[in-house]
Design a protein around this motif. Structure first.
Motif, PDB file in Angstrom:
ATOM      1  N   ILE A  78      -3.722  -4.409  14.944  1.00 49.48           N
ATOM      2  CA  ILE A  78      -2.731  -5.285  15.578  1.00 49.48           C
ATOM      3  C   ILE A  78      -2.050  -6.235  14.594  1.00 49.48           C
ATOM      4  O   ILE A  78      -1.392  -7.179  15.016  1.00 49.48           O
ATOM      5  CB  ILE A  78      -3.346  -6.060  16.757  1.00 49.48           C
ATOM      6  CG1 ILE A  78      -4.552  -6.896  16.323  1.00 49.48           C
ATOM      7  CG2 ILE A  78      -3.744  -5.098  17.864  1.00 49.48           C
ATOM      8  CD1 ILE A  78      -5.140  -7.735  17.466  1.00 49.48           C
ATOM      9  N   HIS A  79      -2.193  -6.010  13.298  1.00 48.59           N
ATOM     10  CA  HIS A  79      -1.382  -6.716  12.295  1.00 48.59           C
ATOM     11  C   HIS A  79      -1.591  -8.229  12.334  1.00 48.59           C
ATOM     12  O   HIS A  79      -0.648  -9.006  12.245  1.00 48.59           O
ATOM     13  CB  HIS A  79       0.096  -6.370  12.487  1.00 48.59           C
ATOM     14  CG  HIS A  79       0.377  -4.904  12.587  1.00 48.59           C
ATOM     15  ND1 HIS A  79       0.134  -4.029  11.557  1.00 48.59           N
ATOM     16  CD2 HIS A  79       0.848  -4.145  13.618  1.00 48.59           C
ATOM     17  CE1 HIS A  79       0.466  -2.809  11.927  1.00 48.59           C
ATOM     18  NE2 HIS A  79       0.884  -2.848  13.178  1.00 48.59           N
ATOM     19  N   ASN A  80      -2.850  -8.641  12.431  1.00 47.68           N
ATOM     20  CA  ASN A  80      -3.149 -10.071  12.509  1.00 47.68           C
ATOM     21  C   ASN A  80      -4.057 -10.534  11.376  1.00 47.68           C
ATOM     22  O   ASN A  80      -4.704 -11.574  11.472  1.00 47.68           O
ATOM     23  CB  ASN A  80      -3.817 -10.393  13.848  1.00 47.68           C
ATOM     24  CG  ASN A  80      -5.220  -9.798  13.976  1.00 47.68           C
ATOM     25  OD1 ASN A  80      -5.666  -9.024  13.133  1.00 47.68           O
ATOM     26  ND2 ASN A  80      -5.928 -10.151  15.040  1.00 47.68           N
ATOM     27  N   SER A  81      -4.127  -9.761  10.285  1.00 46.85           N
ATOM     28  CA  SER A  81      -5.130  -9.978   9.239  1.00 46.85           C
ATOM     29  C   SER A  81      -4.876 -11.204   8.391  1.00 46.85           C
ATOM     30  O   SER A  81      -5.778 -11.681   7.694  1.00 46.85           O
ATOM     31  CB  SER A  81      -5.176  -8.757   8.317  1.00 46.85           C
ATOM     32  OG  SER A  81      -3.956  -8.651   7.576  1.00 46.85           O
ATOM     33  N   GLY A  82      -3.643 -11.733   8.404  1.00 48.43           N
ATOM     34  CA  GLY A  82      -3.279 -12.823   7.490  1.00 48.43           C
ATOM     35  C   GLY A  82      -2.620 -12.342   6.217  1.00 48.43           C
ATOM     36  O   GLY A  82      -2.069 -13.138   5.463  1.00 48.43           O
ATOM     37  N   LEU A  83      -2.656 -11.028   5.962  1.00 47.39           N
ATOM     38  CA  LEU A  83      -1.952 -10.481   4.809  1.00 47.39           C
ATOM     39  C   LEU A  83      -0.446 -10.528   5.063  1.00 47.39           C
ATOM     40  O   LEU A  83       0.015 -10.506   6.204  1.00 47.39           O
ATOM     41  CB  LEU A  83      -2.374  -9.039   4.548  1.00 47.39           C
ATOM     42  CG  LEU A  83      -3.833  -8.808   4.133  1.00 47.39           C
ATOM     43  CD1 LEU A  83      -4.126  -7.319   4.035  1.00 47.39           C
ATOM     44  CD2 LEU A  83      -4.143  -9.505   2.818  1.00 47.39           C
ATOM     45  N   GLY A  84       0.342 -10.574   3.991  1.00 45.26           N
ATOM     46  CA  GLY A  84       1.780 -10.504   4.120  1.00 45.26           C
ATOM     47  C   GLY A  84       2.231  -9.113   4.537  1.00 45.26           C
ATOM     48  O   GLY A  84       1.480  -8.130   4.416  1.00 45.26           O
ATOM     49  N   ALA A  85       3.444  -9.010   5.044  1.00 43.24           N
ATOM     50  CA  ALA A  85       3.973  -7.727   5.502  1.00 43.24           C
ATOM     51  C   ALA A  85       3.928  -6.694   4.379  1.00 43.24           C
ATOM     52  O   ALA A  85       4.403  -6.946   3.274  1.00 43.24           O
ATOM     53  CB  ALA A  85       5.404  -7.897   6.003  1.00 43.24           C
ATOM     54  N   GLY A  86       3.333  -5.545   4.667  1.00 42.14           N
ATOM     55  CA  GLY A  86       3.298  -4.454   3.703  1.00 42.14           C
ATOM     56  C   GLY A  86       2.352  -4.658   2.537  1.00 42.14           C
ATOM     57  O   GLY A  86       2.433  -3.912   1.549  1.00 42.14           O
ATOM     58  N   ALA A  87       1.444  -5.622   2.611  1.00 42.01           N
ATOM     59  CA  ALA A  87       0.553  -5.901   1.485  1.00 42.01           C
ATOM     60  C   ALA A  87      -0.242  -4.658   1.097  1.00 42.01           C
ATOM     61  O   ALA A  87      -0.856  -4.008   1.943  1.00 42.01           O
ATOM     62  CB  ALA A  87      -0.395  -7.041   1.834  1.00 42.01           C
ATOM     63  N   GLY A  88      -0.224  -4.325  -0.180  1.00 40.86           N
ATOM     64  CA  GLY A  88      -0.973  -3.183  -0.686  1.00 40.86           C
ATOM     65  C   GLY A  88      -0.316  -1.841  -0.508  1.00 40.86           C
ATOM     66  O   GLY A  88      -0.883  -0.811  -0.882  1.00 40.86           O
ATOM     67  N   ASP A  89       0.915  -1.821   0.045  1.00 42.21           N
ATOM     68  CA  ASP A  89       1.561  -0.532   0.324  1.00 42.21           C
ATOM     69  C   ASP A  89       1.855   0.274  -0.934  1.00 42.21           C
ATOM     70  O   ASP A  89       2.019   1.505  -0.847  1.00 42.21           O
ATOM     71  CB  ASP A  89       2.865  -0.742   1.095  1.00 42.21           C
ATOM     72  CG  ASP A  89       2.625  -0.915   2.590  1.00 42.21           C
ATOM     73  OD1 ASP A  89       1.458  -0.881   3.012  1.00 42.21           O
ATOM     74  OD2 ASP A  89       3.616  -1.084   3.330  1.00 42.21           O
ATOM     75  N   LEU A  90       1.941  -0.371  -2.082  1.00 41.61           N
ATOM     76  CA  LEU A  90       2.196   0.387  -3.311  1.00 41.61           C
ATOM     77  C   LEU A  90       1.030   1.299  -3.683  1.00 41.61           C
ATOM     78  O   LEU A  90       1.165   2.153  -4.555  1.00 41.61           O
ATOM     79  CB  LEU A  90       2.519  -0.558  -4.469  1.00 41.61           C
ATOM     80  CG  LEU A  90       3.912  -1.181  -4.441  1.00 41.61           C
ATOM     81  CD1 LEU A  90       4.066  -2.191  -5.574  1.00 41.61           C
ATOM     82  CD2 LEU A  90       5.004  -0.125  -4.542  1.00 41.61           C
ATOM     83  N   MET A  91      -0.107   1.152  -2.998  1.00 41.63           N
ATOM     84  CA  MET A  91      -1.192   2.114  -3.168  1.00 41.63           C
ATOM     85  C   MET A  91      -0.956   3.358  -2.313  1.00 41.63           C
ATOM     86  O   MET A  91      -1.658   4.361  -2.465  1.00 41.63           O
ATOM     87  CB  MET A  91      -2.541   1.487  -2.809  1.00 41.63           C
ATOM     88  CG  MET A  91      -3.003   0.426  -3.798  1.00 41.63           C
ATOM     89  SD  MET A  91      -4.674  -0.209  -3.438  1.00 41.63           S
ATOM     90  CE  MET A  91      -4.321  -1.325  -2.062  1.00 41.63           C
ATOM     91  N   LEU A  92       0.021   3.289  -1.399  1.00 40.88           N
ATOM     92  CA  LEU A  92       0.266   4.394  -0.477  1.00 40.88           C
ATOM     93  C   LEU A  92       1.493   5.186  -0.853  1.00 40.88           C
ATOM     94  O   LEU A  92       1.522   6.407  -0.707  1.00 40.88           O
ATOM     95  CB  LEU A  92       0.421   3.853   0.944  1.00 40.88           C
ATOM     96  CG  LEU A  92      -0.672   2.898   1.432  1.00 40.88           C
ATOM     97  CD1 LEU A  92      -0.407   2.491   2.866  1.00 40.88           C
ATOM     98  CD2 LEU A  92      -2.036   3.552   1.288  1.00 40.88           C
ATOM     99  N   TRP A  93       2.561   4.540  -1.244  1.00 40.74           N
ATOM    100  CA  TRP A  93       3.796   5.208  -1.600  1.00 40.74           C
ATOM    101  C   TRP A  93       4.506   4.413  -2.660  1.00 40.74           C
ATOM    102  O   TRP A  93       4.210   3.222  -2.858  1.00 40.74           O
ATOM    103  CB  TRP A  93       4.712   5.436  -0.387  1.00 40.74           C
ATOM    104  CG  TRP A  93       4.849   4.281   0.539  1.00 40.74           C
ATOM    105  CD1 TRP A  93       5.457   3.083   0.323  1.00 40.74           C
ATOM    106  CD2 TRP A  93       4.309   4.227   1.864  1.00 40.74           C
ATOM    107  NE1 TRP A  93       5.338   2.290   1.419  1.00 40.74           N
ATOM    108  CE2 TRP A  93       4.653   2.968   2.384  1.00 40.74           C
ATOM    109  CE3 TRP A  93       3.609   5.124   2.662  1.00 40.74           C
ATOM    110  CZ2 TRP A  93       4.288   2.564   3.667  1.00 40.74           C
ATOM    111  CZ3 TRP A  93       3.262   4.727   3.932  1.00 40.74           C
ATOM    112  CH2 TRP A  93       3.600   3.470   4.422  1.00 40.74           C
TER     113      TRP A  93
END
Length: 543
Positions: free
Chosen positions: A146-161
């Protein structure tokens, strides 16, 4: 009670009020006895206008009403220029529409008694770590969705694409502890992908089989989604694949990131890596709109229990209610369920999600009270096309017979939005002339740099140029250029469409550090360069 618990308590009160509003909206707008169906000519006109206006390389559209597929339309090619036509069996990357399938897989496991939504994540994945130890202990399975972790939007996505790359699911999960939060846990919505990968691994641990095996066994097979693919598979054995496209010269579509013979089991599978055809998505849609008729087992029981269907479609996390939603749809609430976005449109309930990857767009929109669903699959960069096409289709049912709510109308509204935005700084940055940088100009800055979650990159001379190369993400390879007073990297791969500023700093005796940022601040947030913090660890001459 510690201060850390207070945002969660306030959020629960707000969610309770929001859920009451959702229930009131549903009760006040009961489904009509018969949904007014636009004529096929009307639907054709909507799709024709969208195709003519945006000229996508390929497109598949369908409408389902009262459990019946009343409209399908396919257009274009799997790969531009090949003549290979899109049809109802063509596989598309559905991107983040995978999230609802991952959530449904977990719901199946809850029905089977193999996990609970309130289980701590560490109960199933003992090695799971967030940046904050308290968050690590408190994170529940439901929080992953549910996107409530406190991380910023898209955090860590550079590990995915951009993919494919060399990161594994274990790398992604291990990297989470290095991603610093920007908000308090459970205090607000910020879209993420990485925690859906954790959710997929929770499913694997609880279900006793790899994620892709469970997805095929628990979701695809019982619902008859026979063309859908998860995990690793062979391109030529499956066949009929739409490929992603970027905009080439004069806007002509150019295929990018073509599949190799072996399509890998990418780490982002649970967040956005599944592929399905139009007919598969129609079966998925029918199950949600008509559960009593779809996916029944041998004893006639539904694929998901009523309790879990309601849990998945409960408003768990408030989302921003945008000006566009209020003005276009007269919306009164916006929230996130488990893998679904929930809102109201013109007095009826709307359950939907979109999917976005470089060169692939999808949309699934359900109007449960009207017993209507829409599927849109596109193999090109098509954000605006997806928006206006979906909007025009929805209005055909929520405001039937009202003239002017067509593709042209919504395209004009988007153009007006763009014109109203202050774009001077963005346009100036993008328009600056670029010049190459010689290696001797950067001699004091070249070398090998390391980020704790992204790994190593090199910024080193290559003949007369300076090249940026990522060890773990090979498509992030480009030439260092000077633009005005700053340095940026111009990526070689046309499918990587967000250039990055390079900012070097020397902090006393601590050596050289490198930070990055998007040149275009409106680029996709999954290019989360701003989360990187590189330290120079070696020079370029070391093997």
């Amino acid at each position: 009670m510690t201060l850390r618990h207070r945002p969660e308590r306030r959020l629960r009160r707000l969610a309770a009020v929001l859920l009451a509003c959702v229930s009131a909206t549903q009760a006040a707008h009961a489904a009509p006895a018969t949904t007014v169906r636009p004529a096929r000519e009307t639907l054709d006109a909507i799709v024709d206008d969208a195709i003519a206006r945006y000229q996508p390389p390929g497109l598949a559209v369908a409408v389902i009403v009262d459990g019946e597929v009343v409209y399908t339309r396919t257009h274009g090619e799997r790969v531009a220029g090949t003549g290979e036509a899109i049809d109802r069996d063509t596989l598309f990357k559905i991107a983040s529409n995978s999230k609802a399938m991952t959530a449904a897989l977990l719901a199946r496991l809850v029905d089977q008694g193999k996990l609970a939504w309130t289980d701590p994540v560490v109960r199933h994945l003992p090695g799971f770590r967030m940046h904050d130890d308290w968050v690590t202990r408190e994170m529940q399975v439901r929080d992953l969705l549910i996107h409530n972790s406190g991380l910023g939007a898209g955090a860590g996505d550079l590990m995915l694409w951009p993919g494919p790359n060399r990161f594994t699911r274990a790398d992604v999960i291990r990297g989470l502890q290095h991603l610093e939060p920007v908000y308090s846990f459970r205090s607000r919505y910020a879209y993420d992908n990485t925690l859906y990968i954790v959710a997929g691994e929770v499913a694997a641990a609880a279900g006793g089989a790899p994620y892709d095996v469970l997805m095929r066994r628990e979701v695809f097979a019982p619902l008859g989604m026979d063309r859908c693919q998860a995990g690793q598979w062979r391109r030529d054995e499956v066949g009929n694949l739409a490929q992603p496209h970027a905009n080439g010269e004069a806007g002509a579509p150019v295929a990018v990131g073509l599949d190799a013979e072996v399509v890998p089991d990418v780490p982002m599978m649970a967040a956005g890596g599944l592929r399905c055809s139009l007919d598969d998505m129609l079966r998925w849609t029918r199950m949600w709109l008509r559960p009593e008729q779809s996916g029944l087992d041998a004893e006639g029981r539904p694929w998901l229990s009523r309790a879990q269907r309601e849990e998945v479609w409960t408003a768990h996390m408030p989302m921003p209610l945008t000006t566009r939603m209020r003005e276009w749809d007269d919306s009164h609430f916006s929230a996130y369920g488990y893998g679904w976005r929930l809102t109201d449109v013109d007095g009826t309930w709307k359950v939907s999600h979109t999917g976005t990857l470089s060169g692939m767009y999808s949309a699934l929109t359900l109007l449960p009270q009207l017993d209507v669903g829409f599927v849109v699959l596109i193999n090109g960069n098509a954000d605006e096309l997806r928006t206006v096409l979906t909007q025009a289709l929805v209005k055909g049912f929520t405001r039937p017979g009202e003239a002017g709510l067509d593709v042209a109308h919504y395209a004009a509204l988007l153009a007006r939005e763009r014109a109203a935005r202050p774009a001077e700084d963005r346009e100036a940055a993008l328009a600056q002339p670029r010049t190459g940088v010689a290696p001797d100009e950067m001699a004091s800055l070249t070398g090998r740099y390391r980020d704790p979650w992204f790994g190593d990159i090199t910024i080193c001379g290559d003949g007369a140029r300076v090249e940026f190369r990522s060890a773990m993400s090979p498509r992030l390879h480009g030439t260092v250029m000077r633009s005005g007073s700053r340095l940026l990297v111009d990526w070689t791969d046309p499918g990587v469409d967000a250039e990055a500023w390079l900012d070097f700093a020397r902090a006393g005796g601590q050596g050289t550090r490198l930070s990055m940022a998007k040149v275009d601040p409106e680029a996709d947030f999954s290019y989360d360069y701003e989360d990187l913090d590189f330290e120079r660890v070696d020079d370029c001459t070391t093997p």
